[in-house]
Design a protein around this motif. Structure first.
Motif, short mmCIF file in Angstrom:
data_model
loop_
_atom_site.label_atom_id
_atom_site.label_comp_id
_atom_site.label_asym_id
_atom_site.label_seq_id
_atom_site.Cartn_x
_atom_site.Cartn_y
_atom_site.Cartn_z
N UNK A 95 -8.44 18.66 -6.63
CA UNK A 95 -9.22 17.99 -6.99
C UNK A 95 -8.47 16.76 -7.37
N UNK A 96 -7.37 17.65 -8.97
CA UNK A 96 -6.94 16.48 -9.83
C UNK A 96 -6.26 15.58 -9.82
N UNK A 97 -4.81 16.66 -8.76
CA UNK A 97 -4.06 15.71 -7.73
C UNK A 97 -4.10 14.58 -6.31
N UNK A 98 -5.60 14.86 -6.55
CA UNK A 98 -6.54 13.73 -5.46
C UNK A 98 -7.13 13.04 -6.52
N UNK A 99 -8.04 12.72 -7.36
CA UNK A 99 -7.99 11.70 -8.10
C UNK A 99 -7.03 10.52 -8.93
N UNK A 100 -5.60 11.41 -8.93
CA UNK A 100 -4.23 10.44 -9.52
C UNK A 100 -3.82 9.73 -7.90
N UNK A 101 -4.08 10.42 -6.73
CA UNK A 101 -3.91 9.66 -5.81
C UNK A 101 -4.82 8.72 -4.98
N UNK A 102 -6.10 8.42 -5.66
CA UNK A 102 -7.29 8.08 -5.66
C UNK A 102 -6.97 6.73 -6.72
N UNK A 103 -6.61 7.00 -8.05
CA UNK A 103 -6.12 5.26 -8.60
C UNK A 103 -5.53 5.37 -8.46
N UNK A 104 -3.92 5.56 -7.83
CA UNK A 104 -3.11 5.01 -7.22
C UNK A 104 -3.34 3.40 -6.01
N UNK A 105 -4.51 4.39 -4.95
CA UNK A 105 -4.56 3.41 -4.22
C UNK A 105 -5.86 2.46 -4.26
N UNK A 106 -6.92 2.63 -5.79
CA UNK A 106 -7.43 1.73 -6.32
C UNK A 106 -7.14 0.37 -7.26
N UNK A 107 -5.86 1.17 -8.18
CA UNK A 107 -5.24 0.26 -9.00
C UNK A 107 -3.88 -0.76 -8.56
N UNK A 108 -3.46 -0.09 -7.99
CA UNK A 108 -1.78 -0.46 -7.22
C UNK A 108 -1.71 -1.26 -5.74
N UNK A 109 -2.35 -0.09 -4.68
CA UNK A 109 -2.42 -0.41 -3.54
C UNK A 109 -2.95 -1.24 -2.91
N UNK A 110 -3.52 -2.80 -3.01
CA UNK A 110 -4.81 -3.33 -3.37
C UNK A 110 -3.58 -4.75 -3.81
N UNK A 111 -2.64 -4.79 -5.04
CA UNK A 111 -1.82 -5.81 -5.66
C UNK A 111 -0.47 -5.76 -4.62
N UNK A 112 -0.14 -4.43 -4.36
CA UNK A 112 1.06 -4.85 -3.02
C UNK A 112 0.53 -5.15 -1.67
N UNK A 113 -0.30 -4.95 -1.54
CA UNK A 113 -0.85 -5.35 -0.30
C UNK A 113 -0.96 -7.01 -0.48
N UNK A 114 -1.93 -7.07 -1.30
CA UNK A 114 -1.84 -9.30 -1.50
C UNK A 114 -0.25 -9.30 -1.85
N UNK A 115 0.69 -8.81 -1.88
CA UNK A 115 1.73 -9.02 -2.53
C UNK A 115 2.14 -9.10 -0.55
N UNK A 116 2.36 -8.98 0.06
CA UNK A 116 2.87 -9.76 0.95
C UNK A 116 2.52 -11.24 1.95
N UNK A 117 1.00 -11.13 1.74
CA UNK A 117 0.55 -12.11 1.73
C UNK A 117 0.94 -13.68 0.74
N UNK A 118 1.68 -12.97 -0.56
CA UNK A 118 1.19 -13.84 -1.53
C UNK A 118 2.74 -14.41 -1.07
N UNK A 119 3.92 -13.69 -0.58
CA UNK A 119 5.59 -14.22 -0.52
C UNK A 119 5.40 -14.66 0.66
N UNK A 120 4.37 -14.17 1.66
CA UNK A 120 4.39 -15.20 3.36
C UNK A 120 4.24 -16.59 2.75
#
Length: 295
Positions: A233-258
């Motif tokens: 569960x702790x491992x899942x929490x760290x993955x959840x932190x990545x999904x919530x904090x890091x992934x939105x920035x990288x997904x938006x980055x694609x739109x930003x670059x284009x």
């Protein structure tokens, strides 16, 4: 990997500053303020807890590295808050680039340590690795490898390449290095890091969910009494932190670059700043542990 963050300020050319001057500054000041207060509280309390336990396990040593990373980022946040509050940068070009580099360096190195924790626990679960085999020296070696690789890869890119245009130092502004996004080598680097992060998290997320579901089915209804289940569960929490904090920035980055251009870019700049600030929310992970959200 992406260029150092940017913001728009009054009198900046080719952008409509009204929207960002109001909502953007309020959002950024609020986000960075919450992260600074909550993150500092979490890192201090977790540091005290780790010191009292004196644990020498590999996972504990990785958590210590994450605390160090958070501490470095938290030290840099008052400079960002000062800039967004005063709307002028008073600390020189060198410190502007350094503060910018710290935020992105923190995000990627923290990502590596999060992934290391998840992979280690999965290897233990699948009996590819035994906890007894993991000694303090292994944790030290892993930490040195991650820090060294991160430094060799990211510091020359973030600190030596971004923000070297002489136009950046002509005005007392900071974090406006977005013009570098049009350089071909940085576009390739951005897409590479986006693919690596999203693919890595996607694969680990599916495996981790499969493990948790399997354990839940086998241990129900007393699964919380088992240490192995809590570890997953702790491992899942760290993955959840990545999904919530890091992934939105990288997904938006694609739109930003284009879609980014130096003309009429105020809305993209606003959203980019918010997503950049969101990456620092990962510093609240220690507050979740201390507060009992993740036991």
């Amino acid at each position: 990997m992406e260029p150092i963050s940017m913001t728009t300020l009054p009198n900046a050319s080719n952008t409509d500053q009204g929207h960002c001057k109001g909502q953007c500054r309020v959002i950024l000041i609020t986000l960075y303020g919450v992260v600074l207060l909550g993150g500092t509280t979490g890192t201090v309390l977790m540091s005290r807890m780790m010191f009292k336990r004196k644990s020498q396990s590999m996972i504990a040593m990785i958590v210590v590295n994450i605390i160090v990373l958070h501490s470095v980022l938290l030290v840099s946040l008052p400079f960002r808050l000062s800039y967004y509050i005063l709307e002028v940068w008073e600390f020189g070009t060198f410190l502007c680039r350094l503060v910018s580099s710290i935020l992105y360096g923190h995000m990627y190195v923290t990502f590596f340590f999060y992934v290391a924790i998840v992979i280690l626990r999965l290897l233990i679960y699948f009996k590819k690795l035994h906890m007894q085999q993991l000694q303090k020296c292994h944790a030290v070696v892993l930490s040195i490898v991650i820090w060294t690789m991160s430094g060799l890869i990211f510091l020359p890119i973030l600190f030596l390449q971004y923000g070297i245009n002489p136009s950046y130092s002509k005005q007392r502004r900071c974090f406006e290095f977005y013009k570098d996004i049009n350089r071909r080598e940085f576009i390739i680097l951005n897409y590479s890091m986006i693919v690596i992060m999203i693919t890595t998290v996607g694969v680990l997320f599916l495996i981790q969910m499969g493990v948790i579901l399997q354990q839940t089915k086998a241990l129900w209804p007393d699964m919380w009494a088992h240490q192995d289940y809590r570890a997953q569960i702790k491992s899942f929490f760290f993955l959840l932190v990545i999904v919530v904090c890091f992934i939105p920035h990288h997904v938006f980055r694609v739109h930003f670059i284009q879609n980014y251009s130096e003309i009429d870019n105020s809305e993209l700049v606003l959203y980019n700043e918010i997503f950049v600030a969101l990456t620092t929310v990962c510093c609240l992970d220690m507050v979740c542990f201390i507060g009992g959200v993740i036991h």
